[in-house]
Design a protein around this motif. Structure first.
Motif, PDB file in Angstrom:
ATOM      1  N   GLN A 203       3.762   2.385   2.676  1.00  0.00           N
ATOM      2  CA  GLN A 203       3.194   2.424   4.021  1.00  0.00           C
ATOM      3  C   GLN A 203       3.678   1.235   4.844  1.00  0.00           C
ATOM      4  O   GLN A 203       3.816   0.129   4.335  1.00  0.00           O
ATOM      5  CB  GLN A 203       1.668   2.378   3.919  1.00  0.00           C
ATOM      6  N   ARG A 204       3.942   1.461   6.113  1.00  0.00           N
ATOM      7  CA  ARG A 204       4.344   0.384   7.016  1.00  0.00           C
ATOM      8  C   ARG A 204       3.206  -0.633   7.132  1.00  0.00           C
ATOM      9  O   ARG A 204       2.044  -0.254   7.325  1.00  0.00           O
ATOM     10  CB  ARG A 204       4.675   0.932   8.401  1.00  0.00           C
TER      11      ARG A 204
ATOM     12  N   TRP B 265       1.667   5.141   0.883  1.00  0.00           N
ATOM     13  CA  TRP B 265       1.377   6.001   2.016  1.00  0.00           C
ATOM     14  C   TRP B 265       0.363   7.074   1.650  1.00  0.00           C
ATOM     15  O   TRP B 265       0.467   7.710   0.602  1.00  0.00           O
ATOM     16  CB  TRP B 265       2.679   6.662   2.490  1.00  0.00           C
ATOM     17  N   GLY B 266      -0.649   7.258   2.490  1.00  0.00           N
ATOM     18  CA  GLY B 266      -1.615   8.330   2.317  1.00  0.00           C
ATOM     19  C   GLY B 266      -2.641   8.101   1.216  1.00  0.00           C
ATOM     20  O   GLY B 266      -3.315   9.042   0.808  1.00  0.00           O
TER      21      GLY B 266
ATOM     22  N   ARG C  32       0.855  -1.187   0.000  1.00  0.00           N
ATOM     23  CA  ARG C  32       0.000   0.000   0.000  1.00  0.00           C
ATOM     24  C   ARG C  32       0.891   1.237   0.000  1.00  0.00           C
ATOM     25  O   ARG C  32       1.890   1.291   0.701  1.00  0.00           O
ATOM     26  CB  ARG C  32      -0.878  -0.014   1.242  1.00  0.00           C
TER      27      ARG C  32
ATOM     28  N   GLN D  91       6.194   6.313  -1.638  1.00  0.00           N
ATOM     29  CA  GLN D  91       6.342   6.117  -0.202  1.00  0.00           C
ATOM     30  C   GLN D  91       5.497   4.897   0.162  1.00  0.00           C
ATOM     31  O   GLN D  91       4.279   4.910   0.013  1.00  0.00           O
ATOM     32  CB  GLN D  91       5.877   7.335   0.575  1.00  0.00           C
TER      33      GLN D  91
ATOM     34  N   LYS E 277       0.556  -3.168   8.675  1.00  0.00           N
ATOM     35  CA  LYS E 277      -0.137  -3.099   9.965  1.00  0.00           C
ATOM     36  C   LYS E 277       0.446  -4.064  10.986  1.00  0.00           C
ATOM     37  O   LYS E 277       0.420  -3.790  12.181  1.00  0.00           O
ATOM     38  CB  LYS E 277      -1.621  -3.368   9.764  1.00  0.00           C
TER      39      LYS E 277
ATOM     40  N   ASP F  16       6.502   5.196   9.753  1.00  0.00           N
ATOM     41  CA  ASP F  16       5.158   5.010   9.180  1.00  0.00           C
ATOM     42  C   ASP F  16       5.214   4.737   7.681  1.00  0.00           C
ATOM     43  O   ASP F  16       4.348   4.086   7.132  1.00  0.00           O
ATOM     44  CB  ASP F  16       4.291   6.242   9.420  1.00  0.00           C
ATOM     45  N   GLN F  17       6.237   5.297   7.022  1.00  0.00           N
ATOM     46  CA  GLN F  17       6.405   5.090   5.585  1.00  0.00           C
ATOM     47  C   GLN F  17       7.885   5.057   5.247  1.00  0.00           C
ATOM     48  O   GLN F  17       8.707   5.555   6.002  1.00  0.00           O
ATOM     49  CB  GLN F  17       5.695   6.172   4.775  1.00  0.00           C
TER      50      GLN F  17
END
Length: 84
Positions: free
Chosen positions: A63-64, A15-16, A13, A61, A66, A75-76
């Motif tokens: 995404q980390r 980021w954002g 995924r 970027q 879950k 976070d990214q």
């Protein structure tokens, strides 16, 4: 900033956004094409041939995930995605 090379075996995924890495990368313009010679492999029934690779790349970027719970994990992760 992270440096080095990463290889992904799962779609990630971005980021954002709800968009995935594979989908986003496939929408990027072709940056170049390259010819490579594929060697014959009689065990696989493959004959020698020329293959063409297209290259797409873009900064992203990631995404980390879950399931990563480490407090010091970012976070990214910014990186350049390259697909050929």
């Amino acid at each position: 900033m992270h440096t080095g090379m990463f290889r992904v075996c799962r779609d990630r995924r971005l980021w954002g956004t709800e968009q995935s890495l594979y989908k986003y990368l496939s929408e990027q313009p072709c940056e170049g094409t390259y010819s490579v010679q594929v060697l014959a492999d009689p065990r696989l029934g493959r004959i020698a041939r020329e293959a063409w690779l297209t290259v797409q790349m873009t900064p992203v970027q990631i995404q980390r995930p879950k399931k990563v719970s480490a407090k010091d994990a970012p976070d990214q992760v910014p990186l350049y995605a390259v697909e050929f």
